[in-house]
Design a protein around this motif. Sequence first.
Motif, PDB file in Angstrom:
ATOM      1  N   LEU A 138      42.200 -26.525  31.336  1.00  0.00           N
ATOM      2  CA  LEU A 138      40.968 -25.587  32.162  1.00  0.00           C
ATOM      3  C   LEU A 138      40.327 -24.686  31.088  1.00  0.00           C
ATOM      4  CD1 LEU A 138      39.560 -24.939  34.812  1.00  0.00           C
ATOM      5  CD2 LEU A 138      41.514 -23.156  35.088  1.00  0.00           C
ATOM      6  N   THR A 139      39.046 -24.648  31.144  1.00  0.00           N
ATOM      7  CA  THR A 139      38.243 -23.607  30.251  1.00  0.00           C
ATOM      8  C   THR A 139      37.112 -23.330  31.143  1.00  0.00           C
ATOM      9  OG1 THR A 139      37.048 -25.380  29.170  1.00  0.00           O
ATOM     10  CG2 THR A 139      38.974 -24.734  27.942  1.00  0.00           C
ATOM     11  N   GLY A 140      36.565 -22.133  30.780  1.00  0.00           N
ATOM     12  CA  GLY A 140      35.463 -21.697  31.579  1.00  0.00           C
ATOM     13  C   GLY A 140      34.562 -20.506  30.810  1.00  0.00           C
ATOM     14  N   GLU A 141      33.497 -20.518  31.644  1.00  0.00           N
ATOM     15  CA  GLU A 141      32.482 -19.445  30.898  1.00  0.00           C
ATOM     16  C   GLU A 141      31.818 -18.994  32.217  1.00  0.00           C
ATOM     17  OE1 GLU A 141      29.146 -20.032  27.514  1.00  0.00           O
ATOM     18  OE2 GLU A 141      28.465 -20.579  29.655  1.00  0.00           O
ATOM     19  N   ALA A 142      31.665 -17.454  31.998  1.00  0.00           N
ATOM     20  CA  ALA A 142      31.079 -16.853  33.219  1.00  0.00           C
ATOM     21  C   ALA A 142      29.856 -16.004  32.604  1.00  0.00           C
ATOM     22  CB  ALA A 142      31.929 -15.959  34.111  1.00  0.00           C
ATOM     23  N   ILE A 143      28.658 -15.785  32.937  1.00  0.00           N
ATOM     24  CA  ILE A 143      27.651 -14.861  32.282  1.00  0.00           C
ATOM     25  C   ILE A 143      27.144 -14.125  33.638  1.00  0.00           C
ATOM     26  CG2 ILE A 143      25.159 -14.969  31.717  1.00  0.00           C
ATOM     27  CD1 ILE A 143      25.733 -17.768  30.294  1.00  0.00           C
ATOM     28  N   PHE A 144      27.187 -12.869  33.218  1.00  0.00           N
ATOM     29  CA  PHE A 144      26.583 -11.848  34.145  1.00  0.00           C
ATOM     30  C   PHE A 144      25.266 -11.332  33.258  1.00  0.00           C
ATOM     31  CE2 PHE A 144      30.523  -9.830  36.000  1.00  0.00           C
ATOM     32  CZ  PHE A 144      30.824 -11.140  36.499  1.00  0.00           C
ATOM     33  N   ALA A 145      24.044 -11.404  33.899  1.00  0.00           N
ATOM     34  CA  ALA A 145      23.011 -11.158  33.347  1.00  0.00           C
ATOM     35  C   ALA A 145      21.915 -10.324  34.297  1.00  0.00           C
ATOM     36  CB  ALA A 145      21.868 -12.627  33.139  1.00  0.00           C
ATOM     37  N   VAL A 146      21.556  -9.141  33.450  1.00  0.00           N
ATOM     38  CA  VAL A 146      20.499  -7.997  34.026  1.00  0.00           C
ATOM     39  C   VAL A 146      19.068  -8.445  33.140  1.00  0.00           C
ATOM     40  CG1 VAL A 146      19.674  -5.692  34.257  1.00  0.00           C
ATOM     41  CG2 VAL A 146      22.047  -6.241  34.219  1.00  0.00           C
ATOM     42  N   THR A 147      18.200  -8.715  34.190  1.00  0.00           N
ATOM     43  CA  THR A 147      17.003  -9.603  33.587  1.00  0.00           C
ATOM     44  C   THR A 147      15.861  -8.587  34.257  1.00  0.00           C
ATOM     45  OG1 THR A 147      16.785 -11.201  35.497  1.00  0.00           O
ATOM     46  CG2 THR A 147      17.880 -11.539  32.998  1.00  0.00           C
ATOM     47  N   ASN A 148      14.762  -8.682  33.495  1.00  0.00           N
ATOM     48  CA  ASN A 148      13.368  -8.178  34.180  1.00  0.00           C
ATOM     49  C   ASN A 148      12.208  -8.661  33.324  1.00  0.00           C
ATOM     50  OD1 ASN A 148      11.878  -6.669  35.567  1.00  0.00           O
ATOM     51  ND2 ASN A 148      12.449  -4.749  34.695  1.00  0.00           N
ATOM     52  N   ALA A 149      11.180  -9.054  34.097  1.00  0.00           N
ATOM     53  CA  ALA A 149       9.960  -9.685  33.573  1.00  0.00           C
ATOM     54  C   ALA A 149       8.881  -8.462  34.080  1.00  0.00           C
ATOM     55  CB  ALA A 149       9.461 -10.760  34.155  1.00  0.00           C
ATOM     56  N   PHE A 150       8.171  -8.260  32.891  1.00  0.00           N
ATOM     57  CA  PHE A 150       7.174  -7.011  33.062  1.00  0.00           C
ATOM     58  C   PHE A 150       5.786  -7.421  32.120  1.00  0.00           C
ATOM     59  CE2 PHE A 150      10.644  -6.076  30.140  1.00  0.00           C
ATOM     60  CZ  PHE A 150       9.758  -5.617  29.090  1.00  0.00           C
ATOM     61  N   GLY A 151       4.832  -6.964  32.531  1.00  0.00           N
ATOM     62  CA  GLY A 151       3.476  -6.930  32.065  1.00  0.00           C
ATOM     63  C   GLY A 151       2.545  -6.485  32.983  1.00  0.00           C
ATOM     64  N   ASP A 152       1.105  -6.555  32.686  1.00  0.00           N
ATOM     65  CA  ASP A 152      -0.048  -6.244  33.358  1.00  0.00           C
ATOM     66  C   ASP A 152      -0.077  -7.321  34.581  1.00  0.00           C
ATOM     67  OD1 ASP A 152      -0.398  -4.137  32.119  1.00  0.00           O
ATOM     68  OD2 ASP A 152      -2.061  -4.997  31.001  1.00  0.00           O
ATOM     69  N   GLN A 153      -0.028  -8.474  34.501  1.00  0.00           N
ATOM     70  CA  GLN A 153      -0.244  -9.586  35.255  1.00  0.00           C
ATOM     71  C   GLN A 153       0.187 -10.907  34.770  1.00  0.00           C
ATOM     72  OE1 GLN A 153      -3.971  -9.349  37.279  1.00  0.00           O
ATOM     73  NE2 GLN A 153      -5.406  -9.954  35.434  1.00  0.00           N
ATOM     74  N   GLY A 154       0.280 -11.851  35.642  1.00  0.00           N
ATOM     75  CA  GLY A 154       0.564 -13.326  35.256  1.00  0.00           C
ATOM     76  C   GLY A 154      -0.850 -14.099  34.771  1.00  0.00           C
ATOM     77  N   PRO A 155      -0.755 -15.254  34.353  1.00  0.00           N
ATOM     78  CA  PRO A 155      -2.028 -15.958  34.214  1.00  0.00           C
ATOM     79  C   PRO A 155      -2.684 -16.342  35.547  1.00  0.00           C
ATOM     80  CG  PRO A 155       0.082 -16.972  33.036  1.00  0.00           C
ATOM     81  CD  PRO A 155       0.259 -15.913  33.852  1.00  0.00           C
ATOM     82  N   GLY A 156      -4.154 -16.069  35.299  1.00  0.00           N
ATOM     83  CA  GLY A 156      -4.967 -16.260  36.562  1.00  0.00           C
ATOM     84  C   GLY A 156      -4.879 -15.114  37.294  1.00  0.00           C
TER      85      GLY A 156
END
Length: 548
Positions: A175-193
Amino acid sequence: MSKIFWNSLLIAPAVLGATLVASVSAIASEAPTAPTSVSSLDQPIAVETSDNGLAQVTSVSQLSDVQPTDWAFQALQSLVERYGCIAGYPDGTYRGNRALTRYEFAAGVNSCLDRINELIAAGTADLVSKEDLATLQRLQEEFSAELATLRGRVDALEARTAELEANQFSTTTKLTGEAIFAVTNAFGDQGPGGAELDDETALSDRVRLNLDTSFTGKDRLRTRLQAVNVPEYGTDRTGTNMTRLGFDGEGENDVNIQKLFYRFPLGDNTNVILDATGAEFYENIDTINPLFTSSGSGSISRFGRFNPIYRQGSGGAGLTVNTGFGKAVSVSLGYLADNPQTPSEKAGLFDGPNAALAQVAFRPFEALSLGFTYVRAYDPGFGVELDENGELVPLVNVTSSTGSRLARRPFGNVATATDNFGVEANFRLGSKISLGGWVGYTEAHAQAGALEGSDAEIWNWAANVGFTDLGKEGSLLGVIVGMPPKLTDVDGNRADDADTSLHLEALYRYPVNDNIDITPGLLVIFNPEHNDANDTIYVGTLRTTFKF
């Protein structure tokens, strides 16, 4: 009779020691070879009697694999020629490097004690003298403390071994394993269109448990369980798939079988991988991008991990064969079907989405690796499931969600075949600097609809540099720059991508210890969707990976 018994007791330590020396020489000279089956544990060794089909020997020279240079030669010679209590295998060998079982040891000691008793009873004083017995008695008394300590250690070891055997997970499965904890954020003025960005900070996770089973010691049956809830920073959240993370997966942490495959060798230089579900070319062959391929410890972005053409046919079942020709050349062939379990039109093993791959990898010298890859893929352009809004999900995804909308479906949602070509390279400058990259070219062909027979051209490229062991052993500082898949030409008066997006990524993986890595990273997309009218989008992440 009592005198015979007493003399036997006195000489027993000598016989015991000599038998140990002669029979378990592998313990001192080299590690014993593990038995290949349970039955092999009970195979006879050379201390057993002729009742097991072994021939009694009267001279050590009769044993063909015993040489005067062997460290236990004199002890074995004494047991054979002085006491006559050693037998050889029918082929005239002694096999002194085999491990010794308790049953075999008991049989050998018993045989030698019987022989000593016979010598004493026959009054053979020249072989077993009183002086010898007195010397052995003194040695027994002198080393009594060490023998008692050794006996205690053996008893403790046996108890510990019994406990481990009683509580081990499996004798064949790891038995092997992997666990990921992620803090994420997208930022900018606005998306395409002018689309709004989902720019709230999120905490998410992905957990994988691998059950690796081996039946021969050289094969592997892997069952991977996965639970994930990492947001996909794609068209729904940022307006483009160019911002997607390399370890994302929309979900509610429901546990499912994410991957199931069986790998086994075919000859000395070939291995075969049978995938039942979760098949990926990039997990089965060398992507020539060793520092950034892993989703848990490599690039933080989806595009930055490897050439997107390796994603063709992902997610289903298939067969991959890897063959090596020495250390310099390897050839990989594979076929994957994305929806093989559904026996209906536009699905199944051959009528649904599928991909066939051929790759030749070269390593002209140790520091340089080159790959030349071709993939023939087919998307039927047929919706097979409903999304959260109740709409059919199209299967046409020429660039596997790494490029622009136009590159993803150059002819719309109609059956599309592609010829994908890739050149990959990686070069190590010393032991701590690595340069890599790739160029990918896709020629798409419309297979249905008003544009049937039309062609389109799609390009992508990337270059990366990695600095290992910078600040701490096991660390990685990486920079990736590239152009996500871009539609450069298309027939039928359809629009292509007018401008060029630039993918820029920087990350630093810091190993807290052997089992925990912390990776802060920043992804920047200039001119998203290959349109310079769109604002730059940033995606920051702090990925913590636990490995066990």
